[in-house]
Design a protein around this motif. Structure first.
Motif, PDB file in Angstrom:
ATOM      1  N   ILE A   1       0.870  -1.179   0.000  1.00  0.00           N
ATOM      2  CA  ILE A   1       0.000   0.000   0.000  1.00  0.00           C
ATOM      3  C   ILE A   1       0.903   1.224   0.000  1.00  0.00           C
ATOM      4  O   ILE A   1       1.857   1.297   0.793  1.00  0.00           O
ATOM      5  N   THR A   2       0.645   2.162  -0.898  1.00  0.00           N
ATOM      6  CA  THR A   2       1.383   3.432  -0.855  1.00  0.00           C
ATOM      7  C   THR A   2       0.389   4.550  -0.534  1.00  0.00           C
ATOM      8  O   THR A   2      -0.736   4.545  -1.045  1.00  0.00           O
ATOM      9  N   VAL A   3       0.830   5.476   0.299  1.00  0.00           N
ATOM     10  CA  VAL A   3      -0.029   6.609   0.663  1.00  0.00           C
ATOM     11  C   VAL A   3       0.797   7.886   0.496  1.00  0.00           C
ATOM     12  O   VAL A   3       1.806   8.072   1.187  1.00  0.00           O
ATOM     13  N   VAL A   4       0.383   8.727  -0.439  1.00  0.00           N
ATOM     14  CA  VAL A   4       1.020  10.042  -0.587  1.00  0.00           C
ATOM     15  C   VAL A   4       0.190  11.022   0.247  1.00  0.00           C
ATOM     16  O   VAL A   4      -1.016  11.167   0.036  1.00  0.00           O
ATOM     17  N   ILE A   5       0.869  11.651   1.211  1.00  0.00           N
ATOM     18  CA  ILE A   5       0.172  12.433   2.236  1.00  0.00           C
ATOM     19  C   ILE A   5       0.521  13.915   2.128  1.00  0.00           C
ATOM     20  O   ILE A   5       1.708  14.275   2.041  1.00  0.00           O
ATOM     21  N   TYR A   6      -0.525  14.742   2.162  1.00  0.00           N
ATOM     22  CA  TYR A   6      -0.358  16.202   2.046  1.00  0.00           C
ATOM     23  C   TYR A   6      -0.794  16.850   3.356  1.00  0.00           C
ATOM     24  O   TYR A   6      -1.868  16.524   3.875  1.00  0.00           O
TER      25      TYR A   6
END
Ligand SMILES: C[S@@+](CC[C@H](N)C(=O)[O-])C[C@H]1O[C@@H](n2cnc3c(N)ncnc32)[C@H](O)[C@@H]1O
Length: 188
Positions: A135-140
């Motif tokens: 799982i990849t999560v790009v977080i802002y």
């Protein structure tokens, strides 16, 4: 020599490409403009399947058109639903699930992923992930609510037993203006 750490999204693609094989089933939990969906559709090949979620019909329509243009529409199921309903729609094991949080660039900034639904979606994605799946999560964190969402994601991963899950985070500490960062979760 290529630039290794240009940004979180590029890095997420590199890691996803390491684990996904032809014929795999994968999820794009936040379809948006469809760039990640297109990337995944290419990776899984003609025998694979991509399941994409978004709450904005216009994003799904645009992505559908993009996929048609390059002949990849058939291998992608685009679902008009929040990713917090992930396990209602995904019944089979998946090799990867990509989250690209926040709002759609160039779109309505008030339509944004939210702490509670993001947390629920990641928890559900964990239940359908295959062994070695990622799982990849790009977080802002630059927008209102972004810090709270990052905290919700951190809360989920902090509870994952280390003998079952490898969790990693890549941040960009010398960049200005709240650069997005990458969190990865791999089932051992
Ligand atoms: C940063 S954008 C995604 C970018 C996209 N992956 C791309 O390649 O263009 C975030 C997207 O999440 C969507 N979104 C917001 N809440 C959602 C939810 N609960 N479930 C699924 N998608 C959601 C927004 O509509 C928006 O299109």
């Amino acid at each position: 020599m290529a630039r290794l750490f240009s940004n979180a999204v590029t890095l997420s693609h590199k890691f996803i490409a390491e684990v996904v094989c032809l014929g795999d089933t994968v999820i794009d939990a936040t379809v948006g403009n469809g760039s990640d969906t297109l990337f995944l559709a290419q990776l899984v090949g003609a025998t694979g399947r991509v399941i994409g979620f978004d709450t904005q019909p216009s994003a799904l329509e645009r992505t559908g058109d993009r996929l048609k243009e390059v002949g990849l529409r058939q291998r992608v199921s685009l679902i008009h639903s929040g990713h917090e309903n992930l396990t209602k729609h995904v019944k089979e094991p998946v090799k990867a699930c990509m989250f690209n949080l926040g709002y759609l660039p160039g779109g309505e900034h008030s339509i944004v992923t939210l702490p509670g639904t993001t947390k629920a979606a990641i928890e559900q994605a964990l239940t359908v992930l295959e062994r070695n799946g990622l799982i990849t999560v790009v977080i802002y964190t630059g927008h209102t609510g972004g810090t709270e969402e990052a905290a919700a994601v951190a809360e989920v991963v902090s509870k994952l037993p280390q003998h079952l899950w490898d969790v990693a985070e890549i941040t960009f500490p010398n960049r200005k203006n709240h650069p997005p960062y990458l969190l990865t979760i791999q089932r051992r």
